[in-house]
Design a protein around this motif. Structure first.
Motif, PDB file in Angstrom:
ATOM      1  N   UNK A  10      54.854  67.093  64.572  1.00 49.12           N
ATOM      2  CA  UNK A  10      53.450  67.454  64.412  1.00 49.12           C
ATOM      3  C   UNK A  10      52.453  66.790  66.517  1.00 49.12           C
ATOM      4  N   UNK A  11      52.327  67.156  66.850  1.00 48.42           N
ATOM      5  CA  UNK A  11      51.689  66.916  67.903  1.00 48.42           C
ATOM      6  C   UNK A  11      49.723  67.034  67.821  1.00 48.42           C
ATOM      7  N   UNK A  12      49.470  66.983  67.280  1.00 45.58           N
ATOM      8  CA  UNK A  12      47.812  66.922  67.661  1.00 45.58           C
ATOM      9  C   UNK A  12      46.990  67.282  65.756  1.00 45.58           C
ATOM     10  N   UNK A  13      44.977  66.829  65.891  1.00 47.46           N
ATOM     11  CA  UNK A  13      44.985  66.759  64.372  1.00 47.46           C
ATOM     12  C   UNK A  13      45.151  68.525  63.815  1.00 47.46           C
ATOM     13  N   UNK A  14      45.179  69.345  64.294  1.00 48.06           N
ATOM     14  CA  UNK A  14      44.934  70.282  64.041  1.00 48.06           C
ATOM     15  C   UNK A  14      46.269  70.539  63.332  1.00 48.06           C
ATOM     16  N   UNK A  15      47.421  69.660  63.248  1.00 46.57           N
ATOM     17  CA  UNK A  15      48.853  69.923  63.593  1.00 46.57           C
ATOM     18  C   UNK A  15      49.026  69.324  61.626  1.00 46.57           C
ATOM     19  N   UNK A  16      48.634  68.453  61.913  1.00 43.95           N
ATOM     20  CA  UNK A  16      47.915  67.764  60.820  1.00 43.95           C
ATOM     21  C   UNK A  16      47.486  68.362  59.623  1.00 43.95           C
ATOM     22  N   UNK A  17      46.232  68.735  59.978  1.00 40.29           N
ATOM     23  CA  UNK A  17      45.063  69.128  58.986  1.00 40.29           C
ATOM     24  C   UNK A  17      45.751  71.132  58.317  1.00 40.29           C
ATOM     25  N   UNK A  18      46.412  71.291  59.045  1.00 42.53           N
ATOM     26  CA  UNK A  18      47.480  72.393  58.366  1.00 42.53           C
ATOM     27  C   UNK A  18      47.932  72.280  57.680  1.00 42.53           C
ATOM     28  N   UNK A  19      49.046  70.908  57.954  1.00 43.21           N
ATOM     29  CA  UNK A  19      50.188  70.727  57.553  1.00 43.21           C
ATOM     30  C   UNK A  19      48.978  69.849  55.667  1.00 43.21           C
ATOM     31  N   UNK A  20      47.841  69.119  55.863  1.00 48.12           N
ATOM     32  CA  UNK A  20      47.645  68.579  54.597  1.00 48.12           C
ATOM     33  C   UNK A  20      46.717  69.637  53.690  1.00 48.12           C
ATOM     34  N   UNK A  21      46.511  71.171  54.380  1.00 55.44           N
ATOM     35  CA  UNK A  21      45.863  72.127  53.343  1.00 55.44           C
ATOM     36  C   UNK A  21      47.106  72.473  53.537  1.00 55.44           C
ATOM     37  N   UNK A  22      48.244  72.743  53.442  1.00 55.63           N
ATOM     38  CA  UNK A  22      49.420  74.069  53.673  1.00 55.63           C
ATOM     39  C   UNK A  22      50.605  73.022  52.883  1.00 55.63           C
ATOM     40  N   UNK A  23      50.653  72.589  53.071  1.00 53.67           N
ATOM     41  CA  UNK A  23      52.458  71.329  52.977  1.00 53.67           C
ATOM     42  C   UNK A  23      52.086  70.553  52.759  1.00 53.67           C
ATOM     43  N   UNK A  24      50.827  69.640  51.634  1.00 49.08           N
ATOM     44  CA  UNK A  24      50.331  68.232  51.254  1.00 49.08           C
ATOM     45  C   UNK A  24      52.093  67.243  51.118  1.00 49.08           C
ATOM     46  N   UNK A  25      52.780  67.780  50.640  1.00 51.60           N
ATOM     47  CA  UNK A  25      54.369  67.643  49.460  1.00 51.60           C
ATOM     48  C   UNK A  25      55.219  66.821  50.744  1.00 51.60           C
ATOM     49  N   UNK A  26      54.664  67.597  52.312  1.00 52.40           N
ATOM     50  CA  UNK A  26      55.949  66.637  53.368  1.00 52.40           C
ATOM     51  C   UNK A  26      56.675  66.144  53.147  1.00 52.40           C
ATOM     52  N   UNK A 114      54.909  77.312  62.795  1.00 51.15           N
ATOM     53  CA  UNK A 114      53.129  77.206  62.403  1.00 51.15           C
ATOM     54  C   UNK A 114      52.158  77.251  63.896  1.00 51.15           C
ATOM     55  N   UNK A 115      50.986  77.908  63.870  1.00 50.47           N
ATOM     56  CA  UNK A 115      50.357  78.012  64.512  1.00 50.47           C
ATOM     57  C   UNK A 115      50.361  76.702  65.741  1.00 50.47           C
ATOM     58  N   UNK A 169      46.015  78.386  55.993  1.00 51.06           N
ATOM     59  CA  UNK A 169      45.210  78.403  55.505  1.00 51.06           C
ATOM     60  C   UNK A 169      44.062  77.295  56.235  1.00 51.06           C
ATOM     61  N   UNK A 170      42.915  77.442  56.957  1.00 48.61           N
ATOM     62  CA  UNK A 170      42.424  75.849  57.179  1.00 48.61           C
ATOM     63  C   UNK A 170      41.076  75.895  56.827  1.00 48.61           C
ATOM     64  N   UNK A 171      40.590  75.116  56.259  1.00 50.97           N
ATOM     65  CA  UNK A 171      38.723  74.878  55.648  1.00 50.97           C
ATOM     66  C   UNK A 171      38.392  74.585  56.821  1.00 50.97           C
ATOM     67  N   UNK A 172      37.263  75.733  56.998  1.00 54.97           N
ATOM     68  CA  UNK A 172      36.447  75.206  58.284  1.00 54.97           C
ATOM     69  C   UNK A 172      35.546  73.715  58.026  1.00 54.97           C
TER      70      UNK A 172
END
Length: 324
Positions: A10-26, A114-115, A169-172
């Motif tokens: 990861x390189x940004x908070x957006x990446x972390x947000x996508x991980x938390x929502x879509x892959x919380x068990x990484x 991932x985007x 997905x990413x919650x707004x």
């Protein structure tokens, strides 16, 4: 350590947000920016692994040679550390950066791309600009293979994103109730030498002159916030309208949760995608002299945000917002 671990770079908070929502068990979160250490630990306790980063180009002859050698060694060290983890599935967010390209050259497990924002969908810079950037990186000892092109070969990857493949997905954020003001979200166009300060000033003055509401400016992290109040004070739009610095907090999600706006504008910014307020958002790259970027955004079939080609389009947008 389990075999076939799942990891993400990861390189940004957006990446972390996508991980938390879509892959919380990484299992492992690889990162290279020390500023992310705290938020990674909070989101994925005990799973962060800092990889460090390359040394930047230094014109001093002795330091230049030393940094080139160190950068070449850096990729060898990363390979040794990552291979030892036994990763079976790797999530990347960037495809054209030296570290990611160096890993793709030897990694043989499953790869998902991932985007990482607007640049995942469209080319905001020209091929010539990217090739020139790659030449400078090669000169500094960064990983050279593929340095002159923007995109990796996505054929062997699973591509996941919000607006094209629609398999992320990413919650707004929950936005504050609209207030009688407009937010312009900053981009480092001047810092990246894409436009002059004079063009930046004219773009903001045009928005201020057309807007029926006061205009606030939310700076990008790479803009000089200390200098902005004085710069903004010099902007006078039609009828004497001006622009003021948006209040804290300056992160887009917490800011929009704390302060309400009738409209959100940006020359070019992933923030307009992340806010999810598509009907109240508008790209205005043309007003900042970025006609090519504006054409690219208009040509993106999955773009959920309208693009204003000129001041007339901006006036029409504001008139529609005023009638809501």
């Amino acid at each position: 350590m389990k075999i076939g671990m799942n990891a993400a770079l990861v390189r940004s908070s957006l990446h972390l947000g996508l991980l938390q929502e879509n892959e919380p068990g990484i299992d492992i979160v690889l990162f290279r920016d020390e500023r992310l250490a705290g938020v990674i630990e909070a989101a994925f306790p005990g799973r962060g692994l800092f990889l460090g980063r390359e040394a930047r180009l230094d014109p001093h002859p002795l330091r230049f040679v030393r940094n080139v050698r160190a950068n070449r060694q850096y990729y060898r060290d990363v390979r040794k550390r990552v291979e030892a983890l036994g990763i079976g599935r790797l999530i990347l967010f960037l495809e054209g950066e030296p570290l990611e390209r160096s890993i793709l050259a030897w990694y043989r497990g499953k790869v998902e791309l991932w985007e990482e924002g607007l640049s995942h969908y469209v080319d905001l810079t020209t091929p010539l600009w990217y090739a020139a950037r790659g030449c400078v990186q090669i000169l500094a000892g960064f990983y050279p293979r593929g340095a002159l092109v923007r995109r990796a070969d996505r054929g062997g990857m699973l591509v996941r994103d919000r607006f094209a493949a629609r398999n992320l997905t990413l919650a707004s954020p929950v936005l504050a109730a609209p207030e009688e003001q407009v937010l312009v979200i900053g981009s480092p166009l001047v810092e990246d030498r894409l436009i002059s300060r004079a063009v930046w000033t004219r773009g903001l003055a045009a928005i201020a002159g057309v807007s029926p509401w006061p205009v606030r400016y939310l700076p990008h992290p790479r803009e000089d916030k200390a200098a902005l109040p004085a710069l903004l004070a010099s902007i006078v739009g039609e009828g004497g309208a001006g622009v003021t610095l948006a209040p804290e907090p300056h992160g887009i999600a917490p800011h929009a949760q704390a302060h309400g706006y009738r409209a959100f504008l940006a020359p070019v910014s992933t923030a307009l995608l992340d806010l999810g307020a598509f009907g109240a958002s508008l790209f205005v790259a043309d007003l900042f002299g970025q006609r090519r970027i504006s054409r690219v955004l208009r040509g993106w079939a999955d773009n959920p945000v309208d693009v204003a080609a000129d001041e007339a389009a901006l006036r029409a947008f504001f008139a529609e917002r005023a009638g809501d």
